[in-house]
Design a protein around this motif. Structure first.
Motif, PDB file in Angstrom:
ATOM      1  N   ILE A  58     -13.805  -7.812  37.683  1.00 54.69           N
ATOM      2  CA  ILE A  58     -12.828  -6.881  37.102  1.00 54.69           C
ATOM      3  C   ILE A  58     -11.458  -7.091  37.738  1.00 54.69           C
ATOM      4  N   ASP A  59     -11.399  -7.211  39.067  1.00 54.91           N
ATOM      5  CA  ASP A  59     -10.125  -7.475  39.748  1.00 54.91           C
ATOM      6  C   ASP A  59      -9.499  -8.777  39.265  1.00 54.91           C
ATOM      7  N   SER A  60     -10.305  -9.815  39.134  1.00 53.48           N
ATOM      8  CA  SER A  60      -9.809 -11.114  38.680  1.00 53.48           C
ATOM      9  C   SER A  60      -9.298 -11.044  37.243  1.00 53.48           C
ATOM     10  N   LEU A  61     -10.044 -10.386  36.374  1.00 52.09           N
ATOM     11  CA  LEU A  61      -9.612 -10.262  34.976  1.00 52.09           C
ATOM     12  C   LEU A  61      -8.294  -9.504  34.868  1.00 52.09           C
ATOM     13  N   TYR A  62      -8.153  -8.461  35.662  1.00 47.60           N
ATOM     14  CA  TYR A  62      -6.905  -7.689  35.635  1.00 47.60           C
ATOM     15  C   TYR A  62      -5.742  -8.546  36.129  1.00 47.60           C
ATOM     16  N   LEU A  63      -5.925  -9.221  37.261  1.00 50.70           N
ATOM     17  CA  LEU A  63      -4.852 -10.043  37.811  1.00 50.70           C
ATOM     18  C   LEU A  63      -4.454 -11.150  36.848  1.00 50.70           C
ATOM     19  N   THR A  64      -5.420 -11.858  36.305  1.00 55.51           N
ATOM     20  CA  THR A  64      -5.108 -12.992  35.439  1.00 55.51           C
ATOM     21  C   THR A  64      -4.572 -12.566  34.078  1.00 55.51           C
ATOM     22  N   SER A  65      -4.721 -11.292  33.721  1.00 56.71           N
ATOM     23  CA  SER A  65      -4.103 -10.810  32.471  1.00 56.71           C
ATOM     24  C   SER A  65      -2.641 -10.467  32.695  1.00 56.71           C
ATOM     25  N   CYS A  66      -2.253 -10.229  33.956  1.00 56.39           N
ATOM     26  CA  CYS A  66      -0.868  -9.872  34.285  1.00 56.39           C
ATOM     27  C   CYS A  66      -0.039 -11.083  34.712  1.00 56.39           C
ATOM     28  N   VAL A  67      -0.652 -12.043  35.381  1.00 58.20           N
ATOM     29  CA  VAL A  67       0.033 -13.198  35.946  1.00 58.20           C
ATOM     30  C   VAL A  67      -0.740 -14.455  35.551  1.00 58.20           C
ATOM     31  N   GLN A  68      -0.034 -15.541  35.243  1.00 58.76           N
ATOM     32  CA  GLN A  68      -0.703 -16.780  34.836  1.00 58.76           C
ATOM     33  C   GLN A  68      -1.213 -17.542  36.051  1.00 58.76           C
ATOM     34  N   VAL A  69      -2.321 -17.087  36.575  1.00 57.32           N
ATOM     35  CA  VAL A  69      -2.985 -17.729  37.707  1.00 57.32           C
ATOM     36  C   VAL A  69      -4.480 -17.777  37.431  1.00 57.32           C
ATOM     37  N   GLY A  70      -5.193 -18.493  38.276  1.00 54.68           N
ATOM     38  CA  GLY A  70      -6.642 -18.533  38.216  1.00 54.68           C
ATOM     39  C   GLY A  70      -7.190 -18.097  39.560  1.00 54.68           C
ATOM     40  N   THR A  71      -8.411 -17.638  39.569  1.00 56.33           N
ATOM     41  CA  THR A  71      -9.028 -17.219  40.820  1.00 56.33           C
ATOM     42  C   THR A  71     -10.232 -18.118  41.097  1.00 56.33           C
ATOM     43  N   PRO A  72     -10.335 -18.647  42.317  1.00 56.58           N
ATOM     44  CA  PRO A  72     -11.465 -19.519  42.647  1.00 56.58           C
ATOM     45  C   PRO A  72     -12.743 -18.711  42.886  1.00 56.58           C
ATOM     46  N   ALA A  73     -13.832 -19.422  43.030  1.00 50.54           N
ATOM     47  CA  ALA A  73     -15.111 -18.783  43.362  1.00 50.54           C
ATOM     48  C   ALA A  73     -14.972 -18.007  44.663  1.00 50.54           C
ATOM     49  N   ASN A  74     -15.640 -16.894  44.746  1.00 55.84           N
ATOM     50  CA  ASN A  74     -15.633 -16.013  45.919  1.00 55.84           C
ATOM     51  C   ASN A  74     -14.261 -15.419  46.222  1.00 55.84           C
ATOM     52  N   TRP A  75     -13.356 -15.423  45.264  1.00 55.43           N
ATOM     53  CA  TRP A  75     -12.030 -14.830  45.428  1.00 55.43           C
ATOM     54  C   TRP A  75     -12.162 -13.317  45.515  1.00 55.43           C
ATOM     55  N   HIS A  76     -11.315 -12.705  46.348  1.00 57.65           N
ATOM     56  CA  HIS A  76     -11.222 -11.249  46.433  1.00 57.65           C
ATOM     57  C   HIS A  76      -9.760 -10.858  46.358  1.00 57.65           C
ATOM     58  N   SER A  77      -9.479  -9.664  45.918  1.00 60.76           N
ATOM     59  CA  SER A  77      -8.114  -9.178  45.793  1.00 60.76           C
ATOM     60  C   SER A  77      -7.349  -9.401  47.096  1.00 60.76           C
ATOM     61  N   GLY A  78      -6.183 -10.034  46.992  1.00 64.41           N
ATOM     62  CA  GLY A  78      -5.375 -10.334  48.164  1.00 64.41           C
ATOM     63  C   GLY A  78      -5.529 -11.767  48.648  1.00 64.41           C
ATOM     64  N   ASP A  79      -6.589 -12.464  48.214  1.00 61.05           N
ATOM     65  CA  ASP A  79      -6.785 -13.868  48.585  1.00 61.05           C
ATOM     66  C   ASP A  79      -5.812 -14.751  47.809  1.00 61.05           C
ATOM     67  N   GLU A  80      -5.714 -16.015  48.233  1.00 62.14           N
ATOM     68  CA  GLU A  80      -4.874 -16.971  47.526  1.00 62.14           C
ATOM     69  C   GLU A  80      -5.445 -17.238  46.144  1.00 62.14           C
TER      70      GLU A  80
END
Length: 83
Positions: free
Chosen positions: A50-72
């Motif tokens: 859910i955190d990843s979906l929210y972030l990637t809907s606001c900013v054009q980035v991707g999140t790697p495996a095991n990503w958590h809010s605040g990580d690169e």
């Protein structure tokens, strides 16, 4: 949802699978997670998705495996180049 691969030993019937569908504000399915009846769910993973979906809907980035809010994050391949 019934899982034809998971059979109840007593009645020999298919057991229900645990399914999670995350629907976005645009009413489109953004993520589906299907767990067999014999596997427990991981709520930390659901919150991470859910955190990843929210972030990637606001900013054009991707999140790697095991990503958590605040990580690169990763730059999206279709992100416009910096001017």
């Amino acid at each position: 949802m019934m899982d034809p691969l998971e059979i109840d030993d007593f009645d020999r019937l298919a057991m229900p699978a645990r399914a999670l569908f995350l629907i976005g504000p645009d009413k489109r399915c953004r993520s589906t997670i299907l767990y067999p009846a014999t596997t427990g769910r991981n709520f930390a993973e659901v919150l991470r998705v859910i955190d990843s979906l929210y972030l990637t809907s606001c900013v054009q980035v991707g999140t790697p495996a095991n990503w958590h809010s605040g990580d690169e994050v990763l730059l999206a391949m279709n992100a416009p180049e910096a001017a």
